[in-house]
Design an enzyme around this catalytic site. Structure first.
Site, mmCIF file in Angstrom:
data_model
loop_
_atom_site.group_PDB
_atom_site.id
_atom_site.type_symbol
_atom_site.label_atom_id
_atom_site.label_comp_id
_atom_site.label_asym_id
_atom_site.label_seq_id
_atom_site.Cartn_x
_atom_site.Cartn_y
_atom_site.Cartn_z
ATOM 1 N N GLU A 195 0.625 -1.535 0.064
ATOM 2 C CA GLU A 195 0.076 0.202 0.003
ATOM 3 C C GLU A 195 0.716 1.842 -0.356
ATOM 4 O O GLU A 195 0.182 1.893 -0.239
ATOM 5 C CB GLU A 195 -1.018 0.087 0.895
ATOM 6 C CG GLU A 195 -2.272 -0.744 1.098
ATOM 7 C CD GLU A 195 -2.704 -0.831 2.356
ATOM 8 O OE1 GLU A 195 -2.385 -0.143 3.665
ATOM 9 O OE2 GLU A 195 -4.163 -1.928 1.963
ATOM 10 N N GLU B 251 7.052 -22.407 7.079
ATOM 11 C CA GLU B 251 7.106 -21.107 8.030
ATOM 12 C C GLU B 251 8.263 -21.916 9.549
ATOM 13 O O GLU B 251 8.439 -20.946 10.121
ATOM 14 C CB GLU B 251 6.252 -20.646 9.410
ATOM 15 C CG GLU B 251 5.781 -22.070 10.046
ATOM 16 C CD GLU B 251 3.966 -21.170 11.067
ATOM 17 O OE1 GLU B 251 4.629 -21.030 11.611
ATOM 18 O OE2 GLU B 251 2.805 -20.738 10.217
#
Length: 277
Positions: free
Chosen positions: A86, A117
């Protein structure tokens, strides 16, 4: 204490303060979740001194040509990618200035990637694709503070003289102990036990908003209170840009539209008009 033992002590993994959720009415569920969410800003408030220290070092590094990296897995990774993605449309910066990486790659944004992960070496491999170096800053995001992908990444970064920070929701976690600038947002047990996409995710999102927004303001990407470098990628944003110009230099809509069309950005339109005066 190993990571398995540590997880048994994490506040984010403790049992919910609510029970028999399936017996609650809709309004009870919503009201109780909302009551828990109201506690999140207070956790953020307590962490502002830690956030300030990290923001100041990011500003210093980025002022001298450095970049900001986020790494995370699952919800934490998605929030980092969201914040990074963004920055270009909001502040007109290059898309390689703030970079978000998630364990398992972009496909993990939509679907969990098995075991990604748990790989302690993968984050550094991901970061090396971007030639991360000591001019940059790396923030590891992990609600638990125990995610191997994130811990491995920040640890290797420190070995290479890269400034490191973290955003976690447990105190004195393995991740916090590895970084230069830890941010600990202690939100307590989740409404649904262990569901850190809830309060922990909200807290992380708020902290990321504060970090990137403050850095961009300090870097001059906001004038007054307006996003003068935003990308004009749709009609709504073009109209917003016109209104900004009208307000800033006190011209009518037609003049503002003409200036924006000619100069392609709010900043350039305002600066060009002021030079003509």
């Amino acid at each position: 204490m190993n990571i398995k033992e540590m997880k048994n002590k994490l506040t984010t993994e403790q049992a919910s303060d609510y029970n028999d959720l399936e017996k609650m009415s809709t309004v009870e569920l919503l009201s109780n979740m909302n009551a828990e969410d109201k506690t999140v800003p207070y956790a953020i408030e307590k962490a502002i001194p830690s956030i300030e220290k990290l923001v100041d070092v990011i500003f210093e590094k980025m002022s001298n040509g450095g970049r900001l990296f986020y790494i995370g897995a699952g919800t934490s990774g998605r929030l980092g990618v969201l914040d990074a993605s963004e920055c270009p449309p909001t502040y007109g910066v290059a898309d390689d200035w703030v970079i978000g990486l998630i364990a398992g790659g972009d496909s993990a944004l939509r679907k969990a990637v098995e075991n990604a992960e748990d790989d302690t070496t993968l984050a550094w491999k991901d970061l090396q694709k971007f030639n991360i170096n000591e001019d940059d800053v790396l923030i590891g995001i992990a609600a638990s503070g125990t995610t191997p992908y994130v811990i491995g990444g920040v640890k290797k970064a420190k070995e290479n003289n890269i400034v490191t920070g973290c955003i976690t929701c447990n105190g004195a976690s393995p991740l916090s102990l590895e970084v230069d600038y830890p941010i600990e947002l202690i939100v307590g047990p989740e409404f649904v036990t262990g569901s850190t996409r809830m309060k922990a995710g909200t807290a992380q999102k708020l902290a990321l908003n504060m970090i990137s927004t403050t850095v961009m303001i300090k870097l001059g990407r906001v004038r007054g209170n307006k996003m003068i470098d935003m990308q004009l990628s749709n009609k709504k944003l073009v109209n917003r840009g016109v209104r900004m110009i009208m307000h800033e230099i006190n011209v009518d809509e037609a003049t503002a539209s003409s200036l924006l069309l000619e100069h392609k950005s709010v900043r350039n339109a305002i600066d060009a008009y002021n030079l003509m005066k």
